[in-house]
Scaffold this active site. Sequence first.
Site, PDB file in Angstrom:
ATOM      1  N   VAL A  15       0.843  -1.209   0.000  1.00  0.00           N
ATOM      2  CA  VAL A  15       0.000   0.000   0.000  1.00  0.00           C
ATOM      3  C   VAL A  15       0.876   1.256   0.000  1.00  0.00           C
ATOM      4  CG1 VAL A  15      -1.732   1.343   1.292  1.00  0.00           C
ATOM      5  CG2 VAL A  15      -1.927  -1.141   1.180  1.00  0.00           C
ATOM      6  N   PHE A 247     -17.687  -9.206  -9.443  1.00  0.00           N
ATOM      7  CA  PHE A 247     -17.479 -10.058  -8.259  1.00  0.00           C
ATOM      8  C   PHE A 247     -18.591 -11.090  -8.128  1.00  0.00           C
ATOM      9  CE2 PHE A 247     -13.728  -8.987  -5.777  1.00  0.00           C
ATOM     10  CZ  PHE A 247     -13.182  -8.133  -6.715  1.00  0.00           C
ATOM     11  N   ALA A 250     -17.993 -17.656  -9.745  1.00  0.00           N
ATOM     12  CA  ALA A 250     -17.883 -18.776  -8.810  1.00  0.00           C
ATOM     13  C   ALA A 250     -16.495 -19.387  -8.935  1.00  0.00           C
ATOM     14  CB  ALA A 250     -18.945 -19.816  -9.136  1.00  0.00           C
ATOM     15  N   CYS A 258      -6.710  -9.168   2.164  1.00  0.00           N
ATOM     16  CA  CYS A 258      -7.708  -8.234   2.694  1.00  0.00           C
ATOM     17  C   CYS A 258      -9.034  -8.875   3.077  1.00  0.00           C
ATOM     18  CB  CYS A 258      -7.994  -7.143   1.665  1.00  0.00           C
ATOM     19  SG  CYS A 258      -6.590  -6.068   1.445  1.00  0.00           S
TER      20      CYS A 258
HETATM   21  C1  UDX Z   1      -9.523  -6.685  -2.491  1.00  0.00           C
HETATM   22  C2  UDX Z   1     -10.472  -5.564  -2.919  1.00  0.00           C
HETATM   23  O1  UDX Z   1     -10.921  -5.810  -4.260  1.00  0.00           O
HETATM   24  C3  UDX Z   1      -9.783  -4.221  -2.816  1.00  0.00           C
HETATM   25  O2  UDX Z   1     -10.696  -3.182  -3.128  1.00  0.00           O
HETATM   26  C4  UDX Z   1      -9.294  -4.045  -1.381  1.00  0.00           C
HETATM   27  O3  UDX Z   1      -8.634  -2.829  -1.224  1.00  0.00           O
HETATM   28  C5  UDX Z   1      -8.359  -5.189  -1.024  1.00  0.00           C
HETATM   29  O4  UDX Z   1      -9.029  -6.425  -1.196  1.00  0.00           O
HETATM   30  P1  UDX Z   1      -7.519  -8.038  -3.600  1.00  0.00           P
HETATM   31  O5  UDX Z   1      -7.377  -8.742  -2.308  1.00  0.00           O
HETATM   32  O6  UDX Z   1      -6.297  -7.559  -4.286  1.00  0.00           O
HETATM   33  O7  UDX Z   1      -8.461  -6.748  -3.429  1.00  0.00           O
HETATM   34  O8  UDX Z   1      -8.232  -9.045  -4.603  1.00  0.00           O
HETATM   35  P2  UDX Z   1      -9.602  -9.131  -5.392  1.00  0.00           P
HETATM   36  O9  UDX Z   1      -9.353  -8.894  -6.820  1.00  0.00           O
HETATM   37  O10 UDX Z   1     -10.657  -8.336  -4.768  1.00  0.00           O
HETATM   38  O11 UDX Z   1      -9.916 -10.677  -5.228  1.00  0.00           O
HETATM   39  C6  UDX Z   1     -10.062 -11.271  -3.934  1.00  0.00           C
HETATM   40  C7  UDX Z   1     -10.352 -12.731  -4.028  1.00  0.00           C
HETATM   41  O12 UDX Z   1     -11.668 -12.954  -4.525  1.00  0.00           O
HETATM   42  C8  UDX Z   1      -9.425 -13.509  -4.968  1.00  0.00           C
HETATM   43  O13 UDX Z   1      -9.061 -14.723  -4.339  1.00  0.00           O
HETATM   44  C9  UDX Z   1     -10.262 -13.765  -6.190  1.00  0.00           C
HETATM   45  O14 UDX Z   1      -9.886 -14.941  -6.879  1.00  0.00           O
HETATM   46  C10 UDX Z   1     -11.642 -13.905  -5.575  1.00  0.00           C
HETATM   47  N1  UDX Z   1     -12.740 -13.602  -6.501  1.00  0.00           N
HETATM   48  C11 UDX Z   1     -12.877 -12.345  -6.981  1.00  0.00           C
HETATM   49  C12 UDX Z   1     -13.662 -14.586  -6.815  1.00  0.00           C
HETATM   50  O15 UDX Z   1     -13.560 -15.727  -6.372  1.00  0.00           O
HETATM   51  N2  UDX Z   1     -14.724 -14.245  -7.623  1.00  0.00           N
HETATM   52  C13 UDX Z   1     -14.898 -13.002  -8.126  1.00  0.00           C
HETATM   53  O16 UDX Z   1     -15.882 -12.787  -8.834  1.00  0.00           O
HETATM   54  C14 UDX Z   1     -13.943 -12.009  -7.796  1.00  0.00           C
END
Ligand code: UDX
Length: 467
Positions: A15, A247, A250, A258
Amino acid sequence: MAESRTIGVFGAGWVGLVTGGCLAELGHKVIVRDVVPDRVAALQAGRLPFHEPDLPEVLARNSGRIRYTLDADELAGADVLFICVQTPPTYSGDADLSYVWSALDDLPRAERRQLLVMKSTVPVGTGEKVRAALEARSLANVGYVSNPEFLAEGTAVRDFMNPDRIVIGAFAPEDAAFVESLYVGIETPVVQTDVASAEMIKLAANAFLSTRISFINEIANVCELVGADVESVAQGVGLDHRLGPHFFRAGVGWGGSCFGKDVSALKQLAGNSGYHFQLLAAVIEVNELQKRRVIAKLEKHLGRLRGKTIAVLGLAFKPNTDDLRDAPSLVIASRLLAEGAVVRTWDPVADARERLQGATQCDNILETVRGADAAVIVTEWNELRDLASEQVREEMARPLIIDGRNLLDPQATRLAGFAYEGVGRPTSPFEALPEVAEREGAAKPPVRVSGPVEGVRGNREVPPARN
Ligand code: UDX
């Protein structure tokens, strides 16, 4: 262009470096301070301690405006001090604020008023506590603003420079206006609010994103039972403008530094305040179960996993990062090892050798699938899109693909001679390879049971018979 300010950043982590680099890109002078000598030395030598697309270029392009130091006193001349330190979860699920407190201990004695800007994700109420701590240290001259980050790994630079919104929670309107002025040049809505609400926006955003994923994962699990296809369902539901498509993929569950931490922190915060946040408890539990469903899918085809060779493809918690924090791959691979499977892993950037003792990390995909009884796609790296190839089929002992991210086209994969299981896609219990079915009795339709699975409750499929 924003009026150029001098900005101090506490923490040269992910960050802190994205924030510092992007603020320099906006024209500010930035001094990043960290307590780890090796890290500061590496940065001074132009080396980045982690993988984040575009960040090396941003830092290099602005190297004349950024410097790195171990000495907090060098931040004495800064107009603003961004706090970008980690806030990991404690055993109780609360956020550990010790790094925030040590940053406060190290605050330089500045001659004029400085503004402390909290970027780290902190529990609601932290701003009030920090303000009290500043007053107790006779630092009433230091202002405080909450300005949470919404950066996703792999797209952090883009997220910073083109955000959906900037959230600024302040005790004094002039402090909010000052922080807003730092972002001049970025066109986006600005939400100005009180400190507690800004803190809550960050936690609620991550909790809701996790909830959406756990929701679609449960829909996927039901789709598997009733013969529907979650990909079409997500598309059909997501086109409703009130719901949106994002988001809603599946898979094998969410991970990363986070989501788990922030969902737990919000649940814990509610609990500490006397409220049981039931929905978040379910969101966490669904996610734990989702990772483990891969094991049942493998057992359905292979029977006992003891001695079977499983290729785990993709280790990072998502593509375009080398981050293994809370990665579903770690749970899946550990469960396979616990079942006695021979685990071979691959990832283009993440290195899990230390965390997955007992598994063999391979250099390329072909080496990983060689002699494997099944290949499991855990992270949707682009390199895996061509997995259903003749070469891979010939290398594998049994051509079985468990696609934990619905990356492949099921029909094309089957036509290429593989048995295929996705997530929430129609699947036939008669897909077990004939010789496996005969030997292991695994081709009979699965029996559904509910009950405790490794400390978590829920439903899972189990094969009817084991030898
Ligand atoms: C997340 C938030 O998106 C971000 O705004 C915050 O500041 C930090 O946390 P990040 O942890 O980098 O960011 O990853 P992100 O892209 O959000 O994905 C998180 C997890 O969700 C991943 O394991 C991803 O594979 C999973 N995911 C995401 C799904 O399983 N399905 C989706 O549709 C989207």
